[in-house]
Write a protein that holds these residues in place. Structure first.
Motif, PDB file in Angstrom:
ATOM      1  N   LEU A  24      10.808 -23.377   2.178  1.00 18.35           N
ATOM      2  CA  LEU A  24      11.803 -24.386   2.670  1.00 18.35           C
ATOM      3  C   LEU A  24      10.794 -24.833   3.584  1.00 18.35           C
ATOM      4  O   LEU A  24      10.870 -24.635   4.768  1.00 18.35           O
ATOM      5  N   SER A  46       3.649 -28.091   2.750  1.00 21.49           N
ATOM      6  CA  SER A  46       4.098 -28.129   1.519  1.00 21.49           C
ATOM      7  C   SER A  46       3.023 -28.391   0.353  1.00 21.49           C
ATOM      8  O   SER A  46       2.870 -26.863  -0.311  1.00 21.49           O
ATOM      9  N   SER A  77       2.152 -25.370  -1.848  1.00 20.21           N
ATOM     10  CA  SER A  77       1.957 -25.312  -4.029  1.00 20.21           C
ATOM     11  C   SER A  77       0.724 -25.145  -4.213  1.00 20.21           C
ATOM     12  O   SER A  77       0.650 -24.530  -5.349  1.00 20.21           O
ATOM     13  N   LYS A 111       6.375 -20.979  -4.491  1.00 19.16           N
ATOM     14  CA  LYS A 111       7.205 -21.312  -5.075  1.00 19.16           C
ATOM     15  C   LYS A 111       7.765 -22.114  -3.294  1.00 19.16           C
ATOM     16  O   LYS A 111       8.361 -21.745  -2.159  1.00 19.16           O
ATOM     17  N   SER A 167       9.664 -25.685  -1.962  1.00 17.56           N
ATOM     18  CA  SER A 167      10.567 -27.062  -1.793  1.00 17.56           C
ATOM     19  C   SER A 167      10.274 -27.783  -0.268  1.00 17.56           C
ATOM     20  O   SER A 167      10.180 -27.609   0.633  1.00 17.56           O
ATOM     21  N   ASN A 209       8.785 -37.035  -5.169  1.00 15.96           N
ATOM     22  CA  ASN A 209       9.078 -37.355  -6.569  1.00 15.96           C
ATOM     23  C   ASN A 209       9.397 -36.997  -7.822  1.00 15.96           C
ATOM     24  O   ASN A 209       8.685 -36.799  -8.772  1.00 15.96           O
ATOM     25  N   LYS A 232       9.232 -29.971  -5.459  1.00 11.72           N
ATOM     26  CA  LYS A 232       9.917 -30.455  -5.064  1.00 11.72           C
ATOM     27  C   LYS A 232      10.811 -31.108  -4.432  1.00 11.72           C
ATOM     28  O   LYS A 232      10.540 -30.561  -3.248  1.00 11.72           O
ATOM     29  N   TYR A 272      14.246 -32.580  -1.817  1.00  7.33           N
ATOM     30  CA  TYR A 272      15.357 -32.459  -2.103  1.00  7.33           C
ATOM     31  C   TYR A 272      16.132 -32.758  -0.751  1.00  7.33           C
ATOM     32  O   TYR A 272      15.122 -33.169   0.321  1.00  7.33           O
ATOM     33  N   TYR A 324      19.704 -29.987  -1.145  1.00  7.76           N
ATOM     34  CA  TYR A 324      19.542 -28.372  -1.310  1.00  7.76           C
ATOM     35  C   TYR A 324      20.838 -27.223  -0.952  1.00  7.76           C
ATOM     36  O   TYR A 324      21.294 -27.210   0.317  1.00  7.76           O
TER      37      TYR A 324
END
Length: 330
Positions: free
Chosen positions: A6, A18, A22, A27, A29, A41, A82, A84, A89
C-alpha cells in the motif's frame, strides 16, 4: 514471497513507487484524494522518464560498499494501479510506503493506525529525521517501522502524471531499532529492484537520513533563504561557504549518534556544485513549494535538524544562520 503493498500519497514519490512496483507485477494499491483518485482509476499512473540525460552521472548518489547502481535506459510507462480513498481501503497490507508531505503526516495517523497490523512493515519516505519515532508512538499495533529516504529528481505534472528529471531512483531504508533486516524487508528490496528502483538496506536509518540531508536539507534551505535555484547557490560565495558549514554540522551529528561516515558524503564535495552548474534551474521540492506559495517543510528539513544538533552538543551556526532568514526564532 508475495507481498501486498500500500502506498499512501499519490504525489510524485508515491506515484513513482506505485508505478514501478506495478510494472514488476507486484500487488500494489495507492491512497489518493480528489482528482488524483479519479484520474488514477480511469487512466492509471503515467511516469515520464528521460531516456538520456547528460547530468545523471553527476547527480547520481554513491554509497560505500554498494555497486548495484546500474541504471539501464528507462521508458515512459503507464501502470494501472488501484486507487482507494482512506475510507474505502479495508485491507491489512504487508508493507506500507508513507509518501505524504511531513506536515500532512498527522492527518494520516488514524488511517495508518486502522490498517497497519503488528506484522506490517511501515516505510516512511519523507524528508525528515524523526518520522519513524513519531509513527512508533502513535501506531498502537506496533508494526515494524523502517524509515527510508529516496534519491530522485521527480515532480508531479498533473494528477496521475509524473515526470522524472533524471533517470535514476534510489531508496535506502532500515529498521528504526537498527536491527538486522527481516526476510520480508529483503523481499521489499528485491521487489523494488525488480521494478527499476535501486534499493538498499541499512542498519542505521538515521545515518541514511543525514546522508540524504546533505543534498535535500542544505540545498533546500539555501534556495529558500536566498531565493535562488541551484545555479544561484553554486555562483554565490556566501552560499557555498554556508553549504560547507552546514555539511560539517551534519557530519558532526552523525559522529555524535555513533554512526560516523566512513566516506565523505558526495554532496560535501565540489561535485554537487559541478552538477548544479550544469543544471542551474534545478529546484528541490521545498523550493517548488516556496515558489508556488505552498507551505515549505522548514520544520522537518531545517528546524528539526537544529534541535537534533543541539541535543548532541553540536554548534549549529550554519544551520541557525540560514534558519533565522526563514523565520526561526528559538
Amino acid at each position: 514471497m508475495e507481498l501486498n503493498y500500500l502506498v499512501v500519497g499519490a504525489g510524485a514519490t508515491g506515484g513513482v513507487i506505485s508505478a514501478y512496483l506495478s510494472r514488476a507485477g507486484k500487488k500494489v494499491s495507492i491512497i489518493a484524494r480528489g482528482e488524483s483518485y479519479r484520474v488514477i482509476n480511469e487512466k492509471g499512473i503515467k511516469v515520464l522518464t528521460p531516456h538520456d540525460n547528460p547530468y545523471a552521472d553527476k547527480a547520481r548518489p554513491t554509497f560505500p560498499n554498494h555497486s548495484r547502481l546500474v541504471y539501464p535506459p528507462q521508458e515512459d510507462i503507464v501502470e494501472h494501479v488501484k486507487a482507494y480513498t482512506e475510507e474505502e481501503y479495508n485491507e491489512t497490507p504487508d508493507v506500507v510506503f508513507v509518501c505524504v508531505k511531513d506536515y500532512s503526516l498527522p492527518q494520516m495517523y488514524p488511517f495508518l493506525d486502522r490498517v497497519c497490523g503488528s506484522n506490517t512493515i511501515v516505510i516512511p519516505i519523507q524528508n525528515s529525521l524523526n518520522t519513524g519515532e513519531r509513527l512508533a508512538e502513535v501506531l498502537t499495533k506496533k508494526p515494524m517501522i523502517a524509515p527510508g529516504v529516496a534519491y530522485v529528481a521527480v515532480m508531479r505534472m498533473e494528477p496521475g502524471v509524473i515526470k522524472q528529471k533524471l533517470n535514476f531512483y534510489t531508496i535506502v531504508f532500515g529498521r528504526l531499532d537498527c536491527g538486522k533486516p527481516t526476510p520480508e524487508m529483503e523481499q521489499v528490496c528485491a521487489d523494488l529492484i525488480d521494478g527499476g528502483i535501486d534499493a538498499m538496506l541499512t542498519e542505521n536509518p538515521l545515518q541514511a537520513g543525514i546522508r540524504k540531508f546533505f543534498r535535500v536539507s542544505i540545498g533546500s534551505a539555501l534556495m529558500c533563504a536566498f531565493n535562488v535555484n541551484s545555479g544561484g547557490i553554486a555562483a554565490n560565495p556566501e552560499c557555498r561557504k554556508l553549504f560547507v558549514m552546514m555539511g560539517n554540522e551534519l557530519k558532526q551529528i552523525a559522529e555524535a549518534i555513533g554512526a560516523p561516515f566512513t566516506d565523505h558524503p558526495d554532496p560535501l564535495t565540489e561535485a554537487v556544485f559541478a552538477a548544479w552548474e550544469c543544471m542551474p534551474d534545478y529546484r528541490t521540492s521545498m523550493k517548488l513549494d516556496f515558489d508556488n506559495g505552498k507551505s515549505p517543510e522548514y520544520q522537518s528539513q531545517i528546524f528539526d535538524v537544529i534541535e537534533l544538533g543541539r541535543k548532541y552538543g553540536v554548534d549549529m551556526k550554519g544551520y541557525y544562520t540560514v534558519a533565522k532568514m526563514l523565520g526561526y526564532d528559538k
